[in-house]
Design an enzyme around this catalytic site. Structure first.
Site, PDB file in Angstrom:
ATOM      1  N   LYS A  53       0.838  -1.203   0.000  1.00  0.00           N
ATOM      2  CA  LYS A  53       0.000   0.000   0.000  1.00  0.00           C
ATOM      3  C   LYS A  53       0.874   1.254   0.000  1.00  0.00           C
ATOM      4  O   LYS A  53       2.069   1.185   0.323  1.00  0.00           O
ATOM      5  CB  LYS A  53      -0.917  -0.012   1.235  1.00  0.00           C
ATOM      6  CG  LYS A  53      -0.165   0.028   2.560  1.00  0.00           C
ATOM      7  CD  LYS A  53      -1.089  -0.261   3.744  1.00  0.00           C
ATOM      8  CE  LYS A  53      -0.297  -0.247   5.053  1.00  0.00           C
ATOM      9  NZ  LYS A  53      -1.078  -0.789   6.181  1.00  0.00           N
ATOM     10  N   TYR A 273      16.935  29.902  11.050  1.00  0.00           N
ATOM     11  CA  TYR A 273      15.672  30.546  11.431  1.00  0.00           C
ATOM     12  C   TYR A 273      15.502  30.597  12.937  1.00  0.00           C
ATOM     13  O   TYR A 273      15.860  29.650  13.645  1.00  0.00           O
ATOM     14  CB  TYR A 273      14.495  29.756  10.848  1.00  0.00           C
ATOM     15  CG  TYR A 273      14.239  30.011   9.385  1.00  0.00           C
ATOM     16  CD1 TYR A 273      13.985  31.289   8.909  1.00  0.00           C
ATOM     17  CD2 TYR A 273      14.216  28.944   8.489  1.00  0.00           C
ATOM     18  CE1 TYR A 273      13.733  31.505   7.559  1.00  0.00           C
ATOM     19  CE2 TYR A 273      13.967  29.148   7.145  1.00  0.00           C
ATOM     20  CZ  TYR A 273      13.728  30.431   6.681  1.00  0.00           C
ATOM     21  OH  TYR A 273      13.471  30.629   5.359  1.00  0.00           O
TER      22      TYR A 273
END
Ligand SMILES: *Cc1c(COP(=O)(O)O)cnc(C)c1O
Length: 387
Positions: A53, A273
């Protein structure tokens, strides 16, 4: 990638990365095949199916499924009908089951593709039975019995109505009964035995057809969990089903990317950041072309006193400094020889030196999510598998 190849040079695979694509995901189809063989031997005499899957957990079902077929795998599981359609095109002769079962008015689509729904409720059973009567064919389907996970599958309360309705059960071919373990990643959890015993009791109220309970973790729990068929996923792809297992599955996926820039940053400055990381002495910093858009979670950012994630420059670990950006990671290479810490050199982020479990733990997630998040932007390369 073999260990020799991996150890040979810090830049072994650079030449294989397409120009302009700094990141490279290498998928080792020989390791995949070897993991399948190990699971099959463990589970014998039960059949070893494969769960492919979500595009084989992000690794690419188009490459993965044919390798498993060549190894002798004949039964495959997908989640959705669309996945079943793609897999059917790849493997015309395989037995394919779809866990999601029947959505309303999709029975004819399943029948046309010869994809077997795993029926989850009495409504789905009735719909499949009605389709079979109309088509005049007893078409095969699986049945998921809920053994205590309360997610998908026929609730015990609906089982009596199904088991006592012979006409209903005889209008299609019940080819499999299955259930799913909630805690197979924790072998000592009492829920494992409880589910096994409940599944065994529930299935005995139905016709005697092949039974399947075990995912990867269930295979490792031992023979009493194997029934007639096992259906591993994560272990095929190199995930370790549980921490204490007596076997390490081979690494299948390696994520590398290149160093874009090196700098020596002065004491007193900050990195990245949020200016979260202060530098108290001059540090050599390498900036690598991978970030959360490549599946390296923002949660792997360094900070708050937790031990930082490292990436590997050859054998040398380099700790992450500051936050993970969308496209970039900054690491400390102050003590790493220039031979490894050079512009354009490849850095291993996931692979033999850094298993997906190590990354998952740091990112507070599961190895499954690490795999399914990879392969978005990086170039993909398959090795082995005679492909
Ligand atoms: C995904 C899935 C599997 C495979 O599980 P792994 O833990 O990856 O081995 C098996 N059965 C069901 C019902 C699943 O949804």
């Amino acid at each position: 990638m073999s260990e020799e190849a991996e150890a040979a040079s810090p830049k072994t695979s650079s030449s294989d990365a397409p120009a302009g694509a700094p990141g490279l995901v290498t998928i080792d189809l020989d390791a995949l095949a070897s993991n399948y063989r190990h699971l099959r031997e463990r589970a014998a005499p039960a059949e070893c199916a494969a769960v492919v899957k979500a595009d084989a957990y992000g690794l690419g079902a188009a490459k993965v499924a044919p390798v498993l077929w060549r190894e002798g795998c004949r039964t495959f599981y997908v989640a959705t009908l669309a996945e079943g359609r793609s897999l059917r095109a790849l493997l015309p002769e395989a037995t394919i089951y779809a866990f999601d079962g029947l959505m309303p008015r999709t029975a004819d689509l399943f029948a046309d593709l010869e994809v077997r729904p795993v029926l989850n409720s009495i409504d789905e059973i009735r719909e499949w039975a009605a389709h079979c009567r109309m088509a005049g064919k007893r078409l095969p389907a699986g049945l998921h019995l809920d053994s205590g996970m309360n997610r998908l599958g026929l609730p015990e309360a609906e089982l009596d109505a199904v088991a006592s309705d012979r006409a209903l059960l005889e209008s299609f071919e019940l080819s499999l009964v299955m259930s799913h373990l909630a805690c197979s990643d924790t072998p000592e959890h009492p829920k494992n035995q409880a589910q096994r015993d409940r599944f065994d009791a529930l299935r005995r109220r139905l016709p005697d057809v092949p039974a399947s309970l075990a995912n990867s973790g269930g295979v490792m729990l031992g023979e009493s969990y194997h029934f007639n068929q096992v259906r591993p996923g994560i272990a095929l792809y190199g995930g370790q089903p549980a921490a204490g297992n007596d076997h390490r599955f081979e690494n299948v996926v390696t994520l590398e990317s290149r160093i874009l820039q090196l700098r020596t940053s002065p004491a007193g400055d900050t990195i990245g950041y949020g200016a979260t990381r202060h530098i108290d002495a001059p540090r050599r910093i390498a900036t690598i072309a991978a970030g959360y858009a490549d599946g390296i979670s923002w949660l792997l950012s360094a900070g708050d006193g937790k031990p930082p994630l490292s990436v590997y420059l050859g054998p040398h670990p380099a700790p992450v400094m500051g936050r993970i950006s969308m496209d970039l990671i900054t690491v400390d290479v102050t003590d790493i020889p220039d031979e490894y810490a050079s512009r354009g050199a490849m850095v291993q982020i996931i692979g033999p030196r850094q298993p997906i479990e190590a990354i998952a733990e740091q990112a507070q997630t599961v190895n499954y999510e690490i795999l399914t998040n990879l392969c978005r932007r990086a170039a993909r390369r398959y090795v082995g598998g005679d492909a």
